[in-house]
Design a protein around this motif. Structure first.
Motif, short mmCIF file in Angstrom:
data_model
loop_
_atom_site.label_atom_id
_atom_site.label_comp_id
_atom_site.label_asym_id
_atom_site.label_seq_id
_atom_site.Cartn_x
_atom_site.Cartn_y
_atom_site.Cartn_z
N SER A 1 0.87 -1.16 0.00
CA SER A 1 0.00 0.00 0.00
C SER A 1 0.92 1.22 0.00
N ALA B 1 -0.19 -4.31 2.82
CA ALA B 1 -1.56 -3.88 3.10
C ALA B 1 -2.19 -4.64 4.27
N ARG C 1 -3.01 -3.07 7.80
CA ARG C 1 -3.34 -1.64 7.84
C ARG C 1 -4.75 -1.37 8.37
N ARG D 1 -1.92 3.64 8.44
CA ARG D 1 -1.89 3.49 6.99
C ARG D 1 -0.62 4.13 6.44
N PHE E 1 -0.97 7.93 -5.15
CA PHE E 1 -1.34 6.76 -4.36
C PHE E 1 -1.24 5.53 -5.25
N GLY F 1 -8.35 8.05 -3.63
CA GLY F 1 -7.36 8.64 -4.55
C GLY F 1 -7.38 7.97 -5.90
N ALA G 1 -5.58 0.25 -5.90
CA ALA G 1 -4.90 -0.72 -5.04
C ALA G 1 -5.91 -1.77 -4.53
N ILE H 1 -11.18 -6.92 2.95
CA ILE H 1 -9.78 -6.98 2.54
C ILE H 1 -9.36 -5.68 1.86
N THR I 1 -10.33 -2.75 2.38
CA THR I 1 -10.19 -1.61 3.29
C THR I 1 -8.76 -1.51 3.82
N LYS I 2 -8.06 -2.65 3.86
CA LYS I 2 -6.67 -2.65 4.33
C LYS I 2 -5.73 -2.11 3.25
N ALA I 3 -6.05 -2.43 1.99
CA ALA I 3 -5.15 -2.07 0.89
C ALA I 3 -5.13 -0.57 0.63
N CYS I 4 -6.20 0.11 0.96
CA CYS I 4 -6.31 1.53 0.63
C CYS I 4 -5.28 2.35 1.40
N PRO I 5 -4.41 3.06 0.68
CA PRO I 5 -3.39 3.84 1.38
C PRO I 5 -3.97 5.01 2.17
N LEU I 6 -5.22 5.37 1.87
CA LEU I 6 -5.81 6.56 2.47
C LEU I 6 -6.93 6.28 3.47
N GLY I 7 -7.49 5.07 3.42
CA GLY I 7 -8.60 4.76 4.30
C GLY I 7 -9.94 5.22 3.75
N LEU J 1 -12.10 3.25 2.21
CA LEU J 1 -13.09 2.17 2.16
C LEU J 1 -13.43 1.70 3.57
#
Lengths: 399, 59
Positions: A179, A227, A230, A235, A258, B10, B14, B43, B45-51, B53
């Motif tokens: 991520s 990821a 997170r 994050r 991103f 964004g 991802a 799953i 929701t973890k990958a999102c670098p920004l949060g 989801l």
């Protein structure tokens, strides 16, 4: 847009562009589609690339080279630095690109060679006949049409869906998706010819944070971390903001980028009847560095070469396209991916203390070669006491 | 169900790559979720670098 081509390429990044360029040069009727309204934007990349590989495709051009990198530093959790320098004999580190210009240049090359290019045009679904891929239904500004092709090349990147629609599971395991977030920062004190890699559980757990110079007083500063763990408060953005506050509190952020970077193993098979998958969509990203530009271009070129042969013989079945899969897998690139995957598996398990010890053991050496292999060789040489723990690395290097 | 907070997203995709069901898709710069296919596993929701989801209880 014509309704039939020899080759349909889905995605206008470096993998897709080189595939289309190569196919067009070989005299195939070629169509490249890009879902975004512009080639090269938005950037989703730290923009670092090895010189040797890049210059196989294009002569270096200052229009798309932001920085010619002479040095690199790896910074261990306790601040210990490992220095990598371009040696006097002319070993080369790499470039930091301007992907907006670079990607356009590659697509321009494809277009010059005769490929049709369409932006804001996306594949909606494959045309499947008896499970054979025969092109795609594409949508451009609300209008759908069929584009049939003898060979379809999926270069649709990390968020690839096309292979999945054709029955190939391309899901990235969540612990193997990095991520990522990156800021383009200006007005900061940086060494304009140096790339820095910060390691450690405080700064970037199981990943790394990078400061890649983009010229005078400007750098790509970003982070990639797995990821899987997170959640709110930890994050990628939280870690990067923390680093920025500590190191570059006065830097001006003029772009936010991103993305997800797949550091998993490549797809089990990158071809099926009528379809080849290249670049990030094929998951051929270096598991250590997360770099994917060079491998995308290599796989894109090979895919088009194999497509040309298959089309000439009038057979684009999976068996006829398999030389592509076998070709990259058995190449130096494919073997490097396999080796670096094992090396990554070793390094992500290290505690900060171990990382500090290892860094300390090689901190005073001037490296001439900027490669994972050179670093690992030196680590093994300098840490005879840790040889038992390092044996996995040693085994990995055999291949 | 999966809630996409568009003011945070964004549009990087991802999340699309880790979805085991293929329920997410990035159409140009617009992230879509197929609510019929999504199993609310979280799953992505973890990958999102920004949060951007989140899985909510709402149906």
């Amino acid at each position: 847009m014509k309704s039939e081509y020899d080759v349909l390429v889905i995605g206008g990044g470096p993998g897709g562009a080189v595939a289309a360029w190569t196919a067009a040069k070989k005299g195939l009727s070629t169509c490249l589609i890009e879902k975004r309204p512009a080639i090269g934007a938005p950037v989703r990349c730290a923009e670092g690339v090895g010189k040797k590989l890049l210059t196989e495709f294009l002569d270096p051009d200052p229009r798309w080279i932001s920085a010619d990198i002479k040095r690199a530093r790896i910074i261990a959790p306790d601040g210990t630095e490992i220095q990598l320098k371009e040696d006097q004999a002319g070993a080369e580190v790499g470039y930091v690109l301007d992907r907006k210009i670079f990607d356009r240049e590659l697509v321009w090359k494809a277009s010059e060679a005769g490929a049709d290019v369409y932006v804001k045009t996306r594949a909606v679904k494959p045309i499947l006949e008896d499970s054979i891929v025969k092109g795609a239904v594409v949508e451009s500004c609300g209008t759908q049409q069929e584009v049939r092709a003898a060979v379809t090349i999926a270069a649709d990147g990390v968020e690839s869906k096309f292979a999945r629609w054709c029955g190939i599971d391309s899901t990235v395991p969540v612990d193997e998706l990095m991520s990522c977030i990156q800021y383009l920062v200006t007005d900061i004190d940086v060494d304009p010819v140096c790339n820095d890699f910060y390691l450690g559980n405080e700064v970037a757990p199981q990943g790394y944070l990078w400061v890649f110079a983009k010229g005078e007083r400007c750098a790509n500063i970003g982070i990639g971390i797995p990821a899987a763990k997170r959640g709110p408060g930890n994050r990628a953005k939280d870690y990067l903001d923390h680093f920025m506050a500590e190191h570059y509190p006065d830097g001006k952020i003029i772009e936010c980028i991103f993305g997800g970077d797949p550091v998993c193993k490549p797809l089990d098979c990158t071809v099926t009847d009528g379809l080849m998958i290249v670049g990030d969509a094929a998951r051929v990203v270096d598991p250590i560095t997360g770099g994917g530009i060079g491998n995308a271009m290599v796989t894109g070129r090979l895919a088009a070469e194999v497509a040309a042969e298959a089309i000439a013989k009038g057979d684009t079945s999976k068996a006829a396209l398999m030389p592509y899969d076998e070709g990259w897998r058995n190449s130096k690139m494919g073997q490097g991916l396999e080796r670096n995957y094992k090396v990554k598996e070793f390094f992500i398990k290290l505690s900060d203390e171990k990382m500090n010890d290892l860094a300390d053991s090689i901190a005073h050496i001037d490296f001439a070669e900027f490669s994972v292999r050179a670093l690992v060789m030196e680590l093994i040489k300098r840490n005879p006491k840790m040889l038992f723990e390092l044996r996995e690395l040693k085994d990995a290097l055999k291949h | 169900m999966l809630n996409i907070r568009r003011e945070i997203c964004g549009y990087c995709g991802a999340c699309v790559s880790v979805c085991p069901e293929g329920a997410l898709e990035l159409i140009d710069a617009y992230l879509t979720v197929d609510s019929e296919t999504c199993i609310s596993c979280g799953i992505c929701t973890k990958a999102c670098p920004l949060g951007a989801l989140e899985v909510t209880d709402e149906v």
